[in-house]
Scaffold this active site. Structure first.
Site, PDB file in Angstrom:
ATOM      1  N   HIS A  52       0.877  -1.199   0.000  1.00  0.00           N
ATOM      2  CA  HIS A  52       0.000   0.000   0.000  1.00  0.00           C
ATOM      3  C   HIS A  52       0.899   1.229   0.000  1.00  0.00           C
ATOM      4  O   HIS A  52       1.493   1.574   1.024  1.00  0.00           O
ATOM      5  CB  HIS A  52      -0.904   0.007   1.232  1.00  0.00           C
ATOM      6  CG  HIS A  52      -1.845   1.175   1.286  1.00  0.00           C
ATOM      7  ND1 HIS A  52      -3.202   1.029   1.463  1.00  0.00           N
ATOM      8  CD2 HIS A  52      -1.640   2.512   1.184  1.00  0.00           C
ATOM      9  CE1 HIS A  52      -3.780   2.228   1.478  1.00  0.00           C
ATOM     10  NE2 HIS A  52      -2.842   3.157   1.304  1.00  0.00           N
ATOM     11  N   HIS A 100       1.540   5.366  -1.666  1.00  0.00           N
ATOM     12  CA  HIS A 100       1.165   6.555  -2.456  1.00  0.00           C
ATOM     13  C   HIS A 100       2.424   7.149  -3.068  1.00  0.00           C
ATOM     14  O   HIS A 100       3.325   7.575  -2.338  1.00  0.00           O
ATOM     15  CB  HIS A 100       0.499   7.597  -1.558  1.00  0.00           C
ATOM     16  CG  HIS A 100      -0.767   7.103  -0.936  1.00  0.00           C
ATOM     17  ND1 HIS A 100      -2.001   7.226  -1.535  1.00  0.00           N
ATOM     18  CD2 HIS A 100      -0.987   6.430   0.222  1.00  0.00           C
ATOM     19  CE1 HIS A 100      -2.923   6.673  -0.763  1.00  0.00           C
ATOM     20  NE2 HIS A 100      -2.334   6.178   0.310  1.00  0.00           N
ATOM     21  N   HIS A 111     -10.491   0.936   1.831  1.00  0.00           N
ATOM     22  CA  HIS A 111     -10.254   1.937   2.882  1.00  0.00           C
ATOM     23  C   HIS A 111     -11.414   1.757   3.852  1.00  0.00           C
ATOM     24  O   HIS A 111     -12.528   2.203   3.597  1.00  0.00           O
ATOM     25  CB  HIS A 111     -10.215   3.353   2.313  1.00  0.00           C
ATOM     26  CG  HIS A 111      -9.908   4.361   3.380  1.00  0.00           C
ATOM     27  ND1 HIS A 111      -8.684   4.969   3.506  1.00  0.00           N
ATOM     28  CD2 HIS A 111     -10.654   4.809   4.421  1.00  0.00           C
ATOM     29  CE1 HIS A 111      -8.692   5.765   4.566  1.00  0.00           C
ATOM     30  NE2 HIS A 111      -9.881   5.688   5.136  1.00  0.00           N
ATOM     31  N   ASP A 146       1.518   2.543   3.543  1.00  0.00           N
ATOM     32  CA  ASP A 146       0.669   3.730   3.393  1.00  0.00           C
ATOM     33  C   ASP A 146       1.517   4.998   3.468  1.00  0.00           C
ATOM     34  O   ASP A 146       1.041   6.035   3.932  1.00  0.00           O
ATOM     35  CB  ASP A 146      -0.456   3.745   4.431  1.00  0.00           C
ATOM     36  CG  ASP A 146      -1.545   4.752   4.093  1.00  0.00           C
ATOM     37  OD1 ASP A 146      -1.604   5.212   2.934  1.00  0.00           O
ATOM     38  OD2 ASP A 146      -2.327   5.097   4.997  1.00  0.00           O
TER      39      ASP A 146
HETATM   40  C1  NCD Z   1      -3.573   8.924   2.186  1.00  0.00           C
HETATM   41  C2  NCD Z   1      -3.180   9.997   1.163  1.00  0.00           C
HETATM   42  O1  NCD Z   1      -2.661  11.035   1.558  1.00  0.00           O
HETATM   43  O2  NCD Z   1      -3.371   9.773  -0.031  1.00  0.00           O
HETATM   44  N1  NCD Z   1      -3.541   9.528   3.485  1.00  0.00           N
HETATM   45  C3  NCD Z   1      -3.432   8.875   4.666  1.00  0.00           C
HETATM   46  O3  NCD Z   1      -3.548   9.527   5.708  1.00  0.00           O
HETATM   47  N2  NCD Z   1      -3.184   7.591   4.727  1.00  0.00           N
HETATM   48  C4  NCD Z   1      -4.888   8.342   1.842  1.00  0.00           C
HETATM   49  C5  NCD Z   1      -5.232   7.093   2.583  1.00  0.00           C
HETATM   50  O4  NCD Z   1      -4.630   6.040   2.394  1.00  0.00           O
HETATM   51  O5  NCD Z   1      -6.171   7.142   3.403  1.00  0.00           O
HETATM   52 ZN    ZN Z   2      -3.183   5.097   1.757  1.00  0.00          ZN
END
Ligand code: NCD
Ligand code: ZN
Length: 346
Positions: free
Chosen positions: A13, A15, A136, A247
């Site tokens: 996971h 970003h 989510h 994450d």
């Molecule tokens: C994530 C993001 O910034 O894209 N933020 C987070 O707090 N984890 C989105 C997500 O995974 O909920």
């Molecule tokens: Zn995330």
């Protein structure tokens, strides 16, 4: 000197964002990880197979020289998603999962799902072809307290969905509660749960005591201490349902340190030393490889990596930068608040 050698880990996971931010943060992940499940919550989101192919090309173009890294693409589920497009994207190997964001639950989730009934044809197709749904897992009902949103999601959305479509393969993303860990442990082979590095380290006091700490604010928000302890027991249990999803969610400092600060902790840079520290504290270093490198590929029906990574514990503390400087702006690296003596060596 203590050391462990593990198969090269993957991040289930992650970003990476796009443009200048992508360019800036990608090396932080490719340094240690072989693959990552790439979250699709861009603006606009990655909805179609065509979007995912274009995003994958941008990631590959941004790779540091010599990096061997495979982005595992996901699609952002909307009420307009076409089951045939999803099936084709999975069939070609392009897409490894579909992501369910309840509309409004987190960063860039306004195109998410309001009515699960509207996406049942997509979910039925996914169940048929074995394509995982990453969830989510928080309800967005304003009546539900933010600290209860995961537990209520499990009872009112996830459990009913899995009773209706038991063959659907589901990943509970970034679980943050004892309830989430317990549900995953009981759910059987069609369900996995990712756990972040930071939720093994912080509880809600870290965010709120002694002044508000925006760099510890993420979603799902860190909960009480007993939940953190339950997550530690889960991650170090050796059970195959639990695997690493950092994450890691970069936002520039100006948007974190803000009157309406963005959610997300940026942990790509120091995740592995931190995990070694946590697993050592739990007396479970021998289970780190399962959590970081084996259980995830097994769930996603992919081979484990055949290269390895060595973690060494030294007297001197690991020094990681406070921030990384991207062309989009500075991004603060997650600070565990204690010295870490584990280093990644190769
Ligand atoms: C994530 C993001 O910034 O894209 N933020 C987070 O707090 N984890 C989105 C997500 O995974 O909920
Ligand atoms: Zn995330």
């Amino acid at each position: 000197m203590q050391q462990i050698v593990i198969r090269r880990p993957d991040d289930w996971h992650l970003h990476l964002r796009d443009g200048a931010m992508l360019q800036g943060v990608l090396p932080e992940t490719t340094r240690h990880f072989a693959r990552a499940i790439i979250m699709p919550n861009l603006v606009p989101p990655v909805v179609t197979a065509r979007d995912a192919a274009a995003y994958r090309d941008r990631i590959l173009a941004a790779l540091p020289e010599g990096a061997a890294f495979e982005p595992l693409m996901t699609l952002y589920l909307t009420e307009g998603t076409d089951p045939a497009d999803v099936a084709a994207a999975a069939g070609s190997g392009l897409v490894k999962a579909v992501k369910l964001y309840p509309a409004g639950a987190t960063t860039n989730s306004h195109s998410g799902v309001r009515d699960l009934g509207a996406v049942m044809p997509v979910l039925e197709k996914m169940a048929e072809i074995g394509l995982p749904l990453c969830t989510h897992g928080e309800v967005t009902d304003p009546q539900v307290d933010i600290f209860d949103r995961e537990a209520v999601f499990i009872d009112t959305v996830l459990a009913p969905l899995r009773r209706r479509l038991p063959e659907l393969r589901v990943v509970m993303e970034h679980i943050t509660t004892a309830e989430g860990a317990a549900y995953a442990a009981e759910a059987g082979p069609n369900l996995g749960a990712t756990i972040t590095t930071h939720h093994l380290i912080i509880n809600r006091n870290h965010i709120l005591v002694g002044g508000i700490k925006p760099h510890y604010y993420c979603l799902p928000v860190a909960k009480r201490e007993h939940h953190r302890l339950a997550l530690r027991r889960a991650a170090t249990s050796g059970l195959p349902c639990y695997f690493l999803g950092t994450d890691s969610a970069p936002h520039v400092d100006a948007l974190k340190e803000h009157a309406c600060g963005c959610a997300g902790c940026f942990t790509a840079t120091n995740t592995l030393p931190l995990l070694a520290h946590v697993f050592e504290e739990e007396g479970a270093l021998d289970r780190l490889e399962g959590f970081a490198s084996l259980h995830g590929p097994a769930f996603y029906r992919l081979p484990a990596n055949d290269t390895t990574l060595r973690l060494v514990k030294r007297d001197e503390a690991h020094r990681f930068p406070d921030k990384i400087f991207t062309e989009a702006g500075p991004v603060t690296v997650f600070d565990p608040g204690f010295p870490v003596h584990w280093h990644v060596e190769a």
